[in-house]
Design an enzyme around this catalytic site. Sequence first.
Site, PDB file in Angstrom:
ATOM      1  N   SER A  70     -13.451   2.140   3.063  1.00  0.00           N
ATOM      2  CA  SER A  70     -13.143   2.986   1.904  1.00  0.00           C
ATOM      3  C   SER A  70     -14.281   2.914   0.884  1.00  0.00           C
ATOM      4  O   SER A  70     -14.326   3.710  -0.058  1.00  0.00           O
ATOM      5  CB  SER A  70     -11.824   2.563   1.254  1.00  0.00           C
ATOM      6  OG  SER A  70     -11.782   1.163   1.046  1.00  0.00           O
ATOM      7  N   LYS A 112     -12.422  -5.964  11.010  1.00  0.00           N
ATOM      8  CA  LYS A 112     -11.233  -5.121  11.238  1.00  0.00           C
ATOM      9  C   LYS A 112     -11.691  -3.843  11.913  1.00  0.00           C
ATOM     10  O   LYS A 112     -12.792  -3.345  11.617  1.00  0.00           O
ATOM     11  CB  LYS A 112     -10.538  -4.804   9.909  1.00  0.00           C
ATOM     12  CG  LYS A 112      -9.392  -3.801  10.050  1.00  0.00           C
ATOM     13  CD  LYS A 112      -8.505  -3.753   8.823  1.00  0.00           C
ATOM     14  CE  LYS A 112      -8.923  -2.788   7.737  1.00  0.00           C
ATOM     15  NZ  LYS A 112      -9.092  -1.377   8.159  1.00  0.00           N
ATOM     16  N   GLU A 150     -10.019   0.069  13.685  1.00  0.00           N
ATOM     17  CA  GLU A 150      -8.863   0.967  13.781  1.00  0.00           C
ATOM     18  C   GLU A 150      -8.568   1.329  15.234  1.00  0.00           C
ATOM     19  O   GLU A 150      -9.494   1.572  16.010  1.00  0.00           O
ATOM     20  CB  GLU A 150      -9.148   2.260  12.995  1.00  0.00           C
ATOM     21  CG  GLU A 150      -9.307   2.036  11.507  1.00  0.00           C
ATOM     22  CD  GLU A 150      -9.597   3.322  10.733  1.00  0.00           C
ATOM     23  OE1 GLU A 150      -9.543   4.428  11.331  1.00  0.00           O
ATOM     24  OE2 GLU A 150      -9.882   3.218   9.529  1.00  0.00           O
ATOM     25  N   GLU A 189      -0.780   1.323   8.072  1.00  0.00           N
ATOM     26  CA  GLU A 189      -1.025   2.217   6.929  1.00  0.00           C
ATOM     27  C   GLU A 189      -0.132   3.445   6.994  1.00  0.00           C
ATOM     28  O   GLU A 189      -0.073   4.146   8.016  1.00  0.00           O
ATOM     29  CB  GLU A 189      -2.515   2.634   6.920  1.00  0.00           C
ATOM     30  CG  GLU A 189      -2.845   3.565   5.762  1.00  0.00           C
ATOM     31  CD  GLU A 189      -4.335   3.708   5.474  1.00  0.00           C
ATOM     32  OE1 GLU A 189      -5.149   3.016   6.123  1.00  0.00           O
ATOM     33  OE2 GLU A 189      -4.680   4.529   4.599  1.00  0.00           O
TER      34      GLU A 189
HETATM   35  O1  KIV Z   1     -10.950   0.756   4.164  1.00  0.00           O
HETATM   36  C1  KIV Z   1      -9.904   0.402   3.597  1.00  0.00           C
HETATM   37  O2  KIV Z   1      -9.826   0.307   2.368  1.00  0.00           O
HETATM   38  C2  KIV Z   1      -8.752   0.064   4.429  1.00  0.00           C
HETATM   39  C3  KIV Z   1      -7.462  -0.224   3.727  1.00  0.00           C
HETATM   40  C4  KIV Z   1      -6.860   1.034   3.236  1.00  0.00           C
HETATM   41  C5  KIV Z   1      -6.531  -0.987   4.577  1.00  0.00           C
HETATM   42  O3  KIV Z   1      -8.849   0.060   5.610  1.00  0.00           O
END
Ligand code: KIV
Length: 267
Positions: A48, A116, A118, A185
């Site tokens: 993000s 992390k 997806e 999410e």
């Molecule tokens: O990139 C991000 O901020 C996220 C969160 C919304 C979990 O993946």
Amino acid sequence: MNVKKVTTHVLHEMKLHGEKIAMLTGYDYSFAKILDKAGVDIILVGDSASNVMAGFDSTLPITLDAMIYHASSVVRAVERALVVVDLPFGTYQGNSKEALNSAIRIMKETGAHAVKLEGGEEVVESIKRILSAGIPVMGHLGLTPQSIHKFGTYVVRARNKEEADRLKNDAKILQEAGVFSLVLEKIPAKLAGEVSKSLKIPVIGIGAGGDTDGQVLVLHDMLGITQEFSPRFLRRYANLNEDVTAAVEHYISDVKQQDFPNKKEQY
Ligand code: KIV
């Protein structure tokens, strides 16, 4: 939990003891220092950053180099929190060797503690390869912003049975593959609660109700820096946009009126 350092093991203990996990995104040294001192358990260097730091309209454009820049700034500030870094779009899908190389770059060049990514079954090969190098992985299901052009919209995911069943199955696959935690999410609260209960690993929700093992919000949204983004799940804890605007207007006025600097503020 009163620990000096949050680890993946500590997070599992928190789930076992029913202590909720507080996670926020962070992208720079100064804010990360505040979040860490305040006691946040996990700082997510989220992709993000593409939106809130770089001004793009999706998470797709941010590069691995940019994520490494943000993550290393955050790591320099942190003493207690676990730092998790998003693998950006195009650095892990469809090629597990590239996924491993991307994760290794993040760990080596930033000092972060985990990555992390997806997706469910379709990325499990990449997840296993990253895990084989001893790098902890957090999963992310439900609304996955890197797939925005596939879904075409940011609406609530997994409302129908078919998608909910697929999500439940993906969550199990990710746990079996060895992810230490999972982000859900923007899915119905009931589904998120069921998934959290069915898994041994801690589940962190965003727009997924109160029955997950923890919560995450985007820092700039919860501080009221961003104004245009107002989903139902977002609680604003401050209105920094207003506060910063007022401070800057005050400064401009002081400069124009030759009030700043005064005699005491010079050498
Ligand atoms: O990139 C991000 O901020 C996220 C969160 C919304 C979990 O993946």
